[in-house]
Each structure stands twice: as C-alpha cells, then as structure tokens.
Scaffold this motif. Structure first.
Motif, PDB file in Angstrom:
ATOM      1  N   GLN A  22      -1.739   5.104  14.400  1.00 58.14           N
ATOM      2  CA  GLN A  22      -0.721   5.970  13.796  1.00 58.14           C
ATOM      3  C   GLN A  22       0.683   5.464  14.131  1.00 58.14           C
ATOM      4  N   SER A  23       0.856   4.959  15.361  1.00 57.52           N
ATOM      5  CA  SER A  23       2.152   4.392  15.752  1.00 57.52           C
ATOM      6  C   SER A  23       2.495   3.175  14.898  1.00 57.52           C
ATOM      7  N   VAL A  24       1.505   2.323  14.660  1.00 56.75           N
ATOM      8  CA  VAL A  24       1.714   1.132  13.838  1.00 56.75           C
ATOM      9  C   VAL A  24       2.124   1.521  12.422  1.00 56.75           C
ATOM     10  N   LEU A  25       1.428   2.502  11.866  1.00 57.00           N
ATOM     11  CA  LEU A  25       1.715   2.922  10.495  1.00 57.00           C
ATOM     12  C   LEU A  25       3.084   3.594  10.391  1.00 57.00           C
ATOM     13  N   ASP A  26       3.442   4.371  11.412  1.00 55.18           N
ATOM     14  CA  ASP A  26       4.780   4.968  11.426  1.00 55.18           C
ATOM     15  C   ASP A  26       5.845   3.876  11.425  1.00 55.18           C
ATOM     16  N   PHE A  27       5.637   2.859  12.257  1.00 50.13           N
ATOM     17  CA  PHE A  27       6.603   1.760  12.339  1.00 50.13           C
ATOM     18  C   PHE A  27       6.720   1.020  11.011  1.00 50.13           C
ATOM     19  N   CYS A  28       5.576   0.866  10.335  1.00 45.00           N
ATOM     20  CA  CYS A  28       5.565   0.150   9.051  1.00 45.00           C
ATOM     21  C   CYS A  28       6.023   1.026   7.881  1.00 45.00           C
ATOM     22  N   GLY A  29       6.179   2.327   8.147  1.00 46.71           N
ATOM     23  CA  GLY A  29       6.619   3.227   7.092  1.00 46.71           C
ATOM     24  C   GLY A  29       5.566   3.528   6.057  1.00 46.71           C
ATOM     25  N   ILE A  30       4.300   3.481   6.469  1.00 46.54           N
ATOM     26  CA  ILE A  30       3.196   3.746   5.538  1.00 46.54           C
ATOM     27  C   ILE A  30       2.600   5.120   5.842  1.00 46.54           C
ATOM     28  N   PRO A  31       2.614   6.042   4.892  1.00 47.19           N
ATOM     29  CA  PRO A  31       1.983   7.352   5.106  1.00 47.19           C
ATOM     30  C   PRO A  31       0.497   7.183   5.413  1.00 47.19           C
ATOM     31  N   TYR A  32      -0.057   8.111   6.186  1.00 48.89           N
ATOM     32  CA  TYR A  32      -1.470   7.996   6.549  1.00 48.89           C
ATOM     33  C   TYR A  32      -2.118   9.367   6.643  1.00 48.89           C
ATOM     34  N   THR A  33      -3.428   9.377   6.503  1.00 47.99           N
ATOM     35  CA  THR A  33      -4.195  10.618   6.549  1.00 47.99           C
ATOM     36  C   THR A  33      -4.378  11.081   7.985  1.00 47.99           C
ATOM     37  N   PHE A  42       0.833  -1.207   0.000  1.00 46.37           N
ATOM     38  CA  PHE A  42       0.000   0.000   0.000  1.00 46.37           C
ATOM     39  C   PHE A  42       0.866   1.255   0.000  1.00 46.37           C
ATOM     40  N   ASP A  43       0.457   2.226  -0.784  1.00 45.64           N
ATOM     41  CA  ASP A  43       1.165   3.508  -0.850  1.00 45.64           C
ATOM     42  C   ASP A  43       0.771   4.436   0.286  1.00 45.64           C
ATOM     43  N   VAL A  44      -0.446   4.266   0.786  1.00 44.75           N
ATOM     44  CA  VAL A  44      -0.961   5.170   1.808  1.00 44.75           C
ATOM     45  C   VAL A  44      -2.133   4.507   2.511  1.00 44.75           C
ATOM     46  N   ALA A  45      -2.367   4.909   3.771  1.00 42.58           N
ATOM     47  CA  ALA A  45      -3.533   4.431   4.525  1.00 42.58           C
ATOM     48  C   ALA A  45      -4.457   5.608   4.815  1.00 42.58           C
ATOM     49  N   PHE A  46      -5.723   5.406   4.567  1.00 41.57           N
ATOM     50  CA  PHE A  46      -6.746   6.398   4.929  1.00 41.57           C
ATOM     51  C   PHE A  46      -7.397   5.885   6.210  1.00 41.57           C
ATOM     52  N   ILE A  47      -7.210   6.607   7.305  1.00 39.42           N
ATOM     53  CA  ILE A  47      -7.716   6.156   8.600  1.00 39.42           C
ATOM     54  C   ILE A  47      -9.160   6.608   8.783  1.00 39.42           C
ATOM     55  N   ALA A  48     -10.071   5.639   8.864  1.00 37.58           N
ATOM     56  CA  ALA A  48     -11.483   5.924   9.127  1.00 37.58           C
ATOM     57  C   ALA A  48     -11.920   5.224  10.407  1.00 37.58           C
ATOM     58  N   LEU A  49     -10.980   5.089  11.339  1.00 39.36           N
ATOM     59  CA  LEU A  49     -11.247   4.458  12.630  1.00 39.36           C
ATOM     60  C   LEU A  49     -11.660   5.515  13.646  1.00 39.36           C
ATOM     61  N   HIS A  50     -12.636   5.188  14.474  1.00 37.10           N
ATOM     62  CA  HIS A  50     -13.103   6.119  15.498  1.00 37.10           C
ATOM     63  C   HIS A  50     -12.889   5.523  16.884  1.00 37.10           C
ATOM     64  N   GLY A  51     -12.679   6.402  17.857  1.00 34.29           N
ATOM     65  CA  GLY A  51     -12.529   5.939  19.232  1.00 34.29           C
ATOM     66  C   GLY A  51     -11.187   5.293  19.496  1.00 34.29           C
ATOM     67  N   GLU A  52     -11.146   4.449  20.517  1.00 34.62           N
ATOM     68  CA  GLU A  52      -9.907   3.822  20.961  1.00 34.62           C
ATOM     69  C   GLU A  52      -9.267   3.008  19.839  1.00 34.62           C
ATOM     70  N   GLY A  53      -7.970   3.172  19.699  1.00 33.02           N
ATOM     71  CA  GLY A  53      -7.239   2.461  18.670  1.00 33.02           C
ATOM     72  C   GLY A  53      -7.163   3.196  17.350  1.00 33.02           C
ATOM     73  N   GLY A  54      -8.040   4.187  17.169  1.00 31.99           N
ATOM     74  CA  GLY A  54      -8.048   4.938  15.920  1.00 31.99           C
ATOM     75  C   GLY A  54      -7.673   6.387  16.089  1.00 31.99           C
ATOM     76  N   GLU A  55      -8.379   7.052  17.004  1.00 37.89           N
ATOM     77  CA  GLU A  55      -8.155   8.489  17.199  1.00 37.89           C
ATOM     78  C   GLU A  55      -7.126   8.798  18.277  1.00 37.89           C
ATOM     79  N   ASP A  56      -6.620   7.798  18.956  1.00 36.66           N
ATOM     80  CA  ASP A  56      -5.752   8.039  20.116  1.00 36.66           C
ATOM     81  C   ASP A  56      -4.266   7.885  19.835  1.00 36.66           C
ATOM     82  N   GLY A  57      -3.894   7.677  18.591  1.00 38.80           N
ATOM     83  CA  GLY A  57      -2.488   7.573  18.232  1.00 38.80           C
ATOM     84  C   GLY A  57      -1.965   6.160  18.078  1.00 38.80           C
ATOM     85  N   LYS A  58      -2.762   5.156  18.449  1.00 34.89           N
ATOM     86  CA  LYS A  58      -2.258   3.777  18.408  1.00 34.89           C
ATOM     87  C   LYS A  58      -2.040   3.291  16.979  1.00 34.89           C
TER      88      LYS A  58
END
Length: 319
Positions: free
Chosen positions: A81-92, A63-79
């Motif tokens: 985003q941490s996974v995507l940073d570690f995987c090197g995948i840009p995200y919205t 994947f070239d990029v991830a579009f985050i459409a997660l709400h609440g815990e695990g989505g809006e709290d940085g978790k």
C-alpha cells in the motif's frame, strides 16, 4: 461517485509476492482476474511484486487502479500500500495504517479492547526479551495457541496441550517473525464473518468452520479442503450470537479503520463471540471463505463485488 468505464480501465491485479502465502495469492489473483473480466473490465493484467521488473511494469503500465490479492507479509501489512501511495495508483482494500494494524494480531487486540470487542486472554513476546513460562501459563493455561503475531494462513501456529510443550511452540512461532502471541484456547464454535461495503457496512452470511476429526484447529491443510466439506452456511449458532457476531465484525472493521473488505474470525463461547483476528485481504480462491459467503447472499456475485472494490478505490482516490 466517479463513473468508470470498465472496458477501458487498466487494472493491475497484484498477486504472488514473497510471503509464505505466495501460491495461495496466485490462486486468489487468478480468480480475481477472471471475475473482473466477467464484470466487463477489458484490460486486466496480473503482476507479481516478487518479479525483478515489478516496479517498472507497475509504473510503466499506465494502470488506473491496482487490485491487491497479496496475502501475508508484503501484502496485508501495509508495505505494498505504501508503494502504491508513492506511485499515485489507487488500490483496493485498506490503507497503510489499517493494514499494518490488522496484520499485527497484538496491536489488533489493543484496538479491539478499546472498541469493547471481547478477546481471549493472552501474552505477547518480542524476540530477545526475557519471559517466565510459569507466568505465561498462569494467564493462558496449558491449553493455548502460540502464533506469530504478524503472519497469515495459519503458518507457525501451534496448539499447545501440555505445559512442557510451550517453549517448543514459542520457538516455532519465532521462526516466522520477531513477535509471538500466546492466547488461551477458547472452547466453542469457530466462525468467520465477512464485511463488505464503504460507508454502509454490511456483514455477510456467517460461515461455521466444521471441526475435522484429524485436526485440532482450522490449520493450513483444512483451510483448502472443498468448502462443502468444511464450511456450513449459515452457521448453526443461536440467533443472538449470530447477530452479535455480525455486529462485532463490523465493529472490528471500524476499529481498525478497514476499507471495503475484511473478514473477522471468532470463537462462539458460552459467553458469546470472542474475536481471534481480522483479515484485510481475505483469500479469494475457489475454496476461500469470503467468496463462499458472497455465494450465499441473495443479491451479490463475486464478479460484481470485485468490481465494486475497484469503484470504491477510485472514489476514495478522488476525495
């Protein structure tokens, strides 16, 4: 700006997850998938972080990029985003730090106050600490809102109208997390203000949340009533309050370090707008507020706004 080839770009839309907003997230994700395909993205796939194969699907999907459409815990709290940073995948959307700040309503209030944004008088409680109900009531009065400090979509919120009901409301809120926020009820008109853009922020048309006779506040049930019954755009508030609310929404976005998108909720009191909270991943369903604000602009469409979030994510990753 990095020029992207929409037709060849592989996009992972992350939706679902394990929070109490899982089903709402799926609705947001479906709308985003449809919007991105309409905008010309040829390879768009929805992934659910709650799936046992999520990590392998994510890392093995090129994947070239991830579009985050997660709400609440695990989505809006940085978790996530941490996974995507570690995987090197840009995200919205916002990064780890700003997501975590915005998700914690107690920490958000600290940042708002530093930025000069009016907030409601309140008290925060942490599980296990002792507290005095009379002392709390002296700050928030016996008409107050009790809510989990870290949660979304009105889960666990109680509007307390009598002092004797405060303890029960605190117990309910602690059922959704380890920190509880208690705030004085501010009388006025409830509004929400979306913010869109990168370096040049733009406040979207303000939505007034119409009061429902059978609801004390904008609770989970009311949030998903048809927009034409609950949203009034533009909000019927004074020109001065309208301008001030848009200014404060952009100030809140900057104070929390948000990126690309946010939506801040306010009560417009006699003294002016008072901020309630900021959402870094606002709902993107058919009945959600942010898409409704986009529909009421003269020059934006939902598909192109979703596409621009991806462009901003790619540009940020290239810096």
């Amino acid at each position: 700006m990095v020029e992207i080839n929409r037709a060849k770009m592989r996009v992972a839309v992350l939706a679902g997850g394990r929070s109490s907003e899982r089903e709402i997230s799926f609705s947001s994700g479906k709308n985003v998938v449809d919007a991105l395909r309409t905008a010309g993205f040829g390879e768009v796939e929805m992934l659910d972080p709650a799936s046992e194969t999520f990590l392998s699907d994510l890392t093995g999907g090129s994947f070239d990029v991830a579009f985050i459409a997660l709400h609440g815990e695990g989505g809006e709290d940085g978790k996530i985003q941490s996974v995507l940073d570690f995987c090197g995948i840009p995200y919205t959307g916002s990064d780890v730090t700003s997501s975590a700040l915005a998700a914690d309503k107690d920490l958000s209030k600290v940042m708002y106050e530093r930025a000069g944004i009016p907030v409601a008088p309140g008290v925060s409680l942490v599980r296990g600490q002792s507290y005095d109900l009379d002392e709390i009531l002296s700050i928030v009065s016996d008409h107050c809102f009790v809510k989990p400090a870290v949660n979304g979509s009105s889960y666990g919120i109680t509007y307390v109208k009598k002092a004797q009901d405060l303890q029960a409301a605190i117990d309910v809120a602690f059922g959704f997390g380890d920190k509880v926020l208690i705030e004085k009820r501010i009388e006025g008109t409830e509004i929400t203000v979306g913010v869109y853009g990168g370096d040049n922020l733009r406040a979207l048309p303000i939505v007034e949340i119409l009061k429902q006779e059978d609801a004390d506040f904008f609770d989970l049930r009311v949030k998903y009533i048809s927009p034409d019954k609950i949203h009034r755009i533009p909000a019927q508030i004074s020109e001065a309050d309208y301008s001030r609310a848009q200014e404060l929404a952009c100030a809140a976005h900057r104070a929390l370090g948000c990126m690309s998108v946010s939506r801040s909720d306010f009560i417009v009191s006699e003294e002016g707008p008072v901020i309630l909270e900021t959402n870094t991943i606002p709902g993107m369903t058919d009945t959600s507020l942010y898409p409704d604000e986009i529909r009421h602009t003269d020059d934006l469409t939902f598909p192109e706004v979703c596409a621009s979030f991806i462009q901003m994510a790619i540009d940020r990753a290239e810096k």
